[in-house]
Design a protein around this motif. Structure first.
Motif, mmCIF file in Angstrom:
data_model
loop_
_atom_site.group_PDB
_atom_site.id
_atom_site.type_symbol
_atom_site.label_atom_id
_atom_site.label_comp_id
_atom_site.label_asym_id
_atom_site.label_seq_id
_atom_site.Cartn_x
_atom_site.Cartn_y
_atom_site.Cartn_z
ATOM 1 N N THR A 76 104.449 62.345 11.131
ATOM 2 C CA THR A 76 105.896 62.422 11.004
ATOM 3 C C THR A 76 106.443 63.316 12.101
ATOM 4 O OG1 THR A 76 105.754 62.162 8.607
ATOM 5 C CG2 THR A 76 107.805 63.076 9.471
ATOM 6 N N GLU A 101 105.849 67.002 13.103
ATOM 7 C CA GLU A 101 106.064 67.919 11.991
ATOM 8 C C GLU A 101 104.801 68.021 11.140
ATOM 9 O OE1 GLU A 101 109.762 68.662 9.365
ATOM 10 O OE2 GLU A 101 108.691 66.968 8.483
ATOM 11 N N THR A 144 108.304 57.972 12.232
ATOM 12 C CA THR A 144 106.984 57.901 11.619
ATOM 13 C C THR A 144 106.064 57.035 12.465
ATOM 14 O OG1 THR A 144 107.987 58.073 9.431
ATOM 15 C CG2 THR A 144 105.715 57.324 9.509
ATOM 16 N N LYS A 174 110.037 65.039 13.888
ATOM 17 C CA LYS A 174 111.439 65.411 13.682
ATOM 18 C C LYS A 174 112.103 65.539 15.040
ATOM 19 C CE LYS A 174 111.808 65.941 9.212
ATOM 20 N NZ LYS A 174 112.656 65.130 8.408
ATOM 21 N N SER A 194 102.160 55.335 12.503
ATOM 22 C CA SER A 194 100.966 55.036 11.716
ATOM 23 C C SER A 194 100.009 54.225 12.571
ATOM 24 C CB SER A 194 101.309 54.300 10.426
ATOM 25 O OG SER A 194 101.850 53.035 10.706
ATOM 26 N N GLU A 201 114.023 61.019 11.157
ATOM 27 C CA GLU A 201 112.569 61.076 11.069
ATOM 28 C C GLU A 201 111.943 59.859 11.744
ATOM 29 O OE1 GLU A 201 110.628 62.756 7.386
ATOM 30 O OE2 GLU A 201 110.142 60.634 7.177
#
Length: 153
Positions: free
Chosen positions: A149, A44, A128, A151, A130, A126
């Motif tokens: 991020t 996203e 995530t 979806k 990193s 969601e």
């Protein structure tokens, strides 16, 4: 007076029926179950930030369009497919994954363990990602942070 009493009774009965309907007809969205990673997740948004000696050198947002995207598909058998497209050039990788609470660990095919700088976490709908990498360049401490991020599709 009898008419007023009937009216109060009818209003009270309507209120009770309305309250009962509200409390029993709505599905409880928080059923206590963990969110599921299984399915296809599409980027996203994403951004990178570079630091030199703790000072930000700026934030660069990822371009997300038909020629630049990242897609992860997790299957019920514990395998995943990672499709990364940059400037129209596609790279596809596969591997296995494990879930521990909200933390997802990916082991790419041919790798003995997850990449140590990568982190995936799942919250509701969601996902995530990193990545934090640190290194030295002469006397400068260089830090690179990338956040993405996803979806669920």
């Amino acid at each position: 007076m009898n008419k007023l009493r009937k009216m109060k009774t009818v209003i009270l009965l309507i209120a009770v029926v309305f309250a009962t309907t509200l409390s029993t007809s709505c599905k409880n969205d928080d059923d206590g179950s963990e969110p599921s990673i299984v399915g296809t997740w599409f980027i996203e948004s994403g951004a990178s930030e570079h630091f030199i000696n703790g000072t930000s050198q700026g934030i660069e947002n990822d371009v997300v369009d038909a020629n630049n995207y990242w897609e992860l598909t997790f299957k019920t058998d514990g395998t995943f497919t990672d499709i990364y497209v940059e400037d129209g050039m596609s790279e596809e990788n596969t591997g296995t994954y494990t879930v521990d609470g909200n933390t997802i660990s990916l082991i790419y095919s041919g790798e003995p363990e997850p990449f140590p700088d990568d982190s995936y976490s799942l919250n509701s709908n969601e996902l995530t990602y990193s990545n934090v990498e640190e290194s030295m360049s002469g006397t400068d401490n260089i830090k690179y942070v990338h956040m993405v991020t996803f979806k669920k599709q």
